[in-house]
Design an enzyme around this catalytic site. Structure first.
Site, PDB file in Angstrom:
ATOM      1  NE  ARG A 179      -4.236  -1.388   0.031  1.00  0.00           N
ATOM      2  CZ  ARG A 179      -4.322  -2.403  -0.813  1.00  0.00           C
ATOM      3  NH1 ARG A 179      -3.328  -2.664  -1.648  1.00  0.00           N
ATOM      4  NH2 ARG A 179      -5.403  -3.161  -0.846  1.00  0.00           N
ATOM      5  CD  GLU A 205      -3.240   3.221  -5.457  1.00  0.00           C
ATOM      6  OE1 GLU A 205      -4.171   2.518  -5.887  1.00  0.00           O
ATOM      7  OE2 GLU A 205      -2.255   2.760  -4.868  1.00  0.00           O
ATOM      8  CG  HIS A 263      -3.255  -0.715  -7.130  1.00  0.00           C
ATOM      9  ND1 HIS A 263      -3.707  -0.076  -5.994  1.00  0.00           N
ATOM     10  CD2 HIS A 263      -3.232  -2.046  -6.818  1.00  0.00           C
ATOM     11  CE1 HIS A 263      -3.954  -0.981  -5.058  1.00  0.00           C
ATOM     12  NE2 HIS A 263      -3.671  -2.179  -5.537  1.00  0.00           N
TER      13      HIS A 263
END
Ligand code: NAD
Length: 291
Positions: free
Chosen positions: A217, A246, A264
């Site tokens: 993370r 994000e 991601h």
């Protein structure tokens, strides 16, 4: 019952779930939903939970439940589950690809070739063989990465606050992992303890020239401290799949030297999406059987 698929899943998942209830992908129907199924995009916070009075069950297709207000959901009698078994290989393969790409200068080589440059003498490489990989957190993903690193002749060491022994790696203190590792790969959940743990003070304890990989993370690292250490050369590389925000906005990593960035995509393999679908169907089936 109404099942709300709030994020993108495999195309056949709505059809597979129809065996258990009505399925919708219309977020506007959250108020009627008994089950909400999310990946990491949709945040299930107080607002969403308050807007869903019929909600009984939240399924997170994936691992991290930091996108869900679990205590608040549970206080309302809503069960929350994830599918931690599905994604390990997908994320470990990305972490390994990042670790192999950095010392091979793969991205710089590709970019320079496409710019018409022939940097045969400039792009020096180093090998993974004989180097030490330090894992922070020795959970499912880290253990898959350890197998791959050992196959490449690496020594694998690890620190985990909650695990003393592991067959996957030589367990040691965090300070020793920092001091002995040529590569450090982070595999903890995002918690109050891990938020900001990779900061300037931690980097100062690491070997000069270490390379860090983050597929867990974003907020586990302090982006500004990492960017500064890349700028000074204290860090030789930083590969990350995850960000403070994000998509990232104005992240100092975007312009830092030797930063390798992906959007991601750790869990985004075709095989993993299939496994996620199977896990979700199992979870819904078990819930429906108990009703
Ligand atoms: P896991 O639960 O199997 O392992 C996590 C490990 O971290 C555990 O062994 C735990 O004891 C350890 N840990 C917890 N707090 C710690 C601390 N303070 N210091 C050291 N170790 C600590 O989880 P996993 O399946 O290996 O996944 C790890 C993380 O990867 C997830 O929490 C998630 O945030 C992230 N993830 C990212 C992607 C992606 O797309 N990039 C996909 C899946 C998972």
């Amino acid at each position: 019952m109404l099942i709300l698929l709030a994020d993108a899943f495999q195309a056949d998942l709505p059809k597979r779930l129809e065996a258990f209830g009505q399925v919708t992908q219309d977020a506007g129907r959250v108020g009627e939903a008994e089950i909400i199924i999310v990946r990491s995009k949709t945040k299930v916070g107080k607002d969403m939970i308050d807007a869903a009075p019929k909600l009984k069950f939240v399924i997170r297709g994936g691992v991290g439940v930091d996108t869900i207000d679990v205590p608040y959901a549970e206080s309302k009698g809503i069960a929350v589950v994830n599918t931690p078994e599905a994604s390990s290989v997908a994320v470990a393969e990305l972490a390994f690809a990042m670790m192999a790409a950095m010392p091979a200068n793969l991205v710089a080589a590709d970019v320079s070739m496409k710019q018409g440059k022939w940097l045969k003498k400039d792009l020096e490489r180093t090998e993974l063989m004989g180097k030490t990989l330090g894992l922070i957190g020795i959970g499912r993903i880290a253990r898959e990465l350890a197998v791959r690193a050992k196959a490449f002749g690496m020594r694998v060491v690890a620190y985990d606050k909650y695990v003393e022994k592991s067959d996957a790696a030589e367990m040691m203190s965090l300070d020793r992992v920092y001091a002995e590792s040529d590569y450090i790969s982070i595999h903890t959940p995002l918690t109050d303890e891990t938020r900001g743990m990779i900061n300037a003070a931690a980097i100062a304890k690491m070997k000069p020239g270490v390379r860090i990989i983050n597929t867990c993370r974003g907020p586990v690292v302090v982006e500004a401290d990492v960017a500064a250490a890349l700028g000074s050369g204290r860090l030789a590389g930083f590969a990350t799949d995850v960000y403070d925000k994000e998509p990232p906005e104005g992240s100092p990593l975007a312009s830092a030297p030797n930063a390798l960035l992906t959007p991601h995509i750790g869990a985004s393999t075709a095989e993993n999406l299939e496994r996620l679908g199977d896990c979700i169907v199992d979870r819904v089936k078990a819930y429906a059987a108990k009703k």
